[in-house]
Design an enzyme around this catalytic site. Structure first.
Site, mmCIF file in Angstrom:
data_model
loop_
_atom_site.group_PDB
_atom_site.id
_atom_site.type_symbol
_atom_site.label_atom_id
_atom_site.label_comp_id
_atom_site.label_asym_id
_atom_site.label_seq_id
_atom_site.Cartn_x
_atom_site.Cartn_y
_atom_site.Cartn_z
ATOM 1 N N ASP A 72 -68.424 47.374 110.829
ATOM 2 C CA ASP A 72 -69.409 46.661 110.014
ATOM 3 C C ASP A 72 -68.656 45.887 108.926
ATOM 4 O O ASP A 72 -67.762 46.430 108.263
ATOM 5 C CB ASP A 72 -70.382 47.658 109.378
ATOM 6 C CG ASP A 72 -71.482 46.958 108.589
ATOM 7 O OD1 ASP A 72 -72.454 46.512 109.208
ATOM 8 O OD2 ASP A 72 -71.343 46.859 107.357
ATOM 9 N N ASN B 4 -73.069 36.133 102.465
ATOM 10 C CA ASN B 4 -74.021 35.074 102.800
ATOM 11 C C ASN B 4 -74.661 34.483 101.553
ATOM 12 O O ASN B 4 -74.861 33.257 101.471
ATOM 13 C CB ASN B 4 -75.101 35.609 103.740
ATOM 14 C CG ASN B 4 -74.640 35.647 105.190
ATOM 15 O OD1 ASN B 4 -73.806 34.850 105.604
ATOM 16 N ND2 ASN B 4 -75.175 36.591 105.953
ATOM 17 N N HIS C 296 -75.256 30.771 104.837
ATOM 18 C CA HIS C 296 -75.322 31.360 106.178
ATOM 19 C C HIS C 296 -74.428 30.646 107.191
ATOM 20 O O HIS C 296 -73.959 31.280 108.142
ATOM 21 C CB HIS C 296 -76.767 31.371 106.667
ATOM 22 C CG HIS C 296 -77.621 32.385 105.978
ATOM 23 N ND1 HIS C 296 -77.617 33.717 106.317
ATOM 24 C CD2 HIS C 296 -78.484 32.278 104.916
ATOM 25 C CE1 HIS C 296 -78.451 34.389 105.537
ATOM 26 N NE2 HIS C 296 -78.989 33.540 104.677
ATOM 27 N N ASP D 163 -71.831 32.545 109.503
ATOM 28 C CA ASP D 163 -71.684 32.446 110.959
ATOM 29 C C ASP D 163 -70.229 32.209 111.352
ATOM 30 O O ASP D 163 -69.725 32.803 112.314
ATOM 31 C CB ASP D 163 -72.557 31.314 111.504
ATOM 32 C CG ASP D 163 -74.039 31.667 111.491
ATOM 33 O OD1 ASP D 163 -74.362 32.852 111.299
ATOM 34 O OD2 ASP D 163 -74.866 30.747 111.683
ATOM 35 N N GLU E 47 -74.065 41.973 111.364
ATOM 36 C CA GLU E 47 -72.620 41.952 111.105
ATOM 37 C C GLU E 47 -71.920 43.164 111.711
ATOM 38 O O GLU E 47 -70.801 43.497 111.325
ATOM 39 C CB GLU E 47 -72.360 41.910 109.596
ATOM 40 C CG GLU E 47 -72.803 43.136 108.813
ATOM 41 C CD GLU E 47 -74.258 43.079 108.351
ATOM 42 O OE1 GLU E 47 -74.595 43.788 107.391
ATOM 43 O OE2 GLU E 47 -75.045 42.313 108.940
#
Length: 336
Positions: free
Chosen positions: A194, A202, A207, A211, A237
């Site tokens: 994680d 973010n 965002h 990505d 994630e």
């Protein structure tokens, strides 16, 4: 007998004259009802040389000529009483290997009947051509559908953003790894990773940047495992690794490489309280399978519990647990 030969057998039954279909050696693969009457009884699987008295060398030349012919070629054979048999034949080149269609002319002197029979034969050739074209088209369509189906299956098991396998693919592979472990008596490992404080990432960078970070982390993980191992995006994630034939020490080695590689990316993470760059935490479940059904949910839950322990201990580290069993205490080698 192939479907093609069966279809030819149906077509030649429309012809009133004795008609045979042979392979290039003269072996009879189809005959119409008139042909059975003419030659007397069943002639399927017989060879033409068994039905006529034509010398073998001459018959061989006739067969070669007929199989090469693209139009009807007349010929003569000799019956067992040494009587002349007027025939005509042509090669059927739309099948592989080619066949020979041979028709006995009982009354060649009647021109009208000859013309009618020739027209019927031509119609038969057209029907065969149409049937063959249809078969080819259906085969091509089947291949196309199989390719499209394979592509859809690949898409259904792939994460669109990272191009890794997705959760569905992981769930399909986990029982296979379980059975392999039970059969070979070798452990395997599940590692749940994680990204630390990814929501903050973010919020800070947006965002689109998030990505791109997911894509870079995915590539970094994938680059440090074997081709036989599975790396999947488990959700958000989170990433999950399925490491075949991997014991405690091998799993640690893999995770240390992965952590080091992600750290070397140096992806800035100014809002992280752990490090000024992007880090991950991981929980590892070492599994020695038995012959019982794969307890998929329990295995993932064990890895998830280890991941929770890694986060609770300060993140940027991994924790090992065995299934079944208690978690392995955190040691210096488990904190990167």
């Amino acid at each position: 007998m192939s479907n093609f030969t069966l279809d030819v057998g149906v077509w030649i039954d429309l012809l009133p004259e004795p008609t045979l279909v042979m392979d290039l050696e003269g072996n009879i693969v189809a005959v119409n009802s008139s042909g059975r009457e003419f030659f007397g009884g069943s002639v399927l699987d017989c060879n033409l040389r068994e039905l006529v008295a034509t010398p073998p060398e001459k018959l061989k030349k006739w067969l070669l000529l007929w199989q090469q012919a693209t139009q009807i070629v007349p010929g003569t054979l000799r019956d067992p009483q040494d009587q002349k048999i007027e025939v005509e034949a042509v090669g059927i080149h739309r099948c592989q290997p080619p066949l020979i269609l041979l028709r006995v002319l009982r009354q060649p002197r009647f021109l009208r009947q000859f013309i009618i029979q020739r027209q019927q034969f031509q119609q038969l050739q057209q029907q065969m051509a149409q049937q063959t074209a249809l078969i080819v088209e259906l085969q091509q369509r089947q291949k196309q559908l199989e390719a499209e189906n394979h592509h859809l299956q690949e898409i259904s098991r792939q994460d669109s953003l990272t191009k890794l396998a997705n959760r569905r693919a992981f769930k399909a592979c986990l029982p296979i790894a379980w059975r392999e472990s039970a059969t070979t008596h070798t452990p395997f490992a599940i590692a749940l990773l994680d990204i630390d404080h990814f929501k903050c990432y973010n919020d800070t960078y947006g965002h689109l940047a998030g990505d791109r970070a997911l894509q870079r982390v995915a590539h970094a993980i994938k680059s440090q495992v074997r081709e036989t191992d599975l790396v999947a995006r488990y959700g958000g994630e989170e990433f999950i690794l399925l490491l075949r034939q991997t014991d405690h020490d091998a799993a640690i080695c893999v995770l240390e490489r992965v952590f080091k590689h992600i750290r070397n990316l140096g992806i800035p993470h100014a809002s992280s309280p752990v490090q000024p760059y992007l880090t991950v935490s991981a929980g590892i479940c070492i599994v020695a399978a038995s012959l019982q059904d794969c307890p998929m949910a329990e295995l993932v839950a064990t890895a998830d519990a280890a991941l929770y322990a890694a986060k609770h201990s300060g993140r940027d580290r991994y924790v090992l647990q065995t299934y079944p069993g208690m978690s392995v205490p955190i040691s210096p080698s488990q904190e990167i």
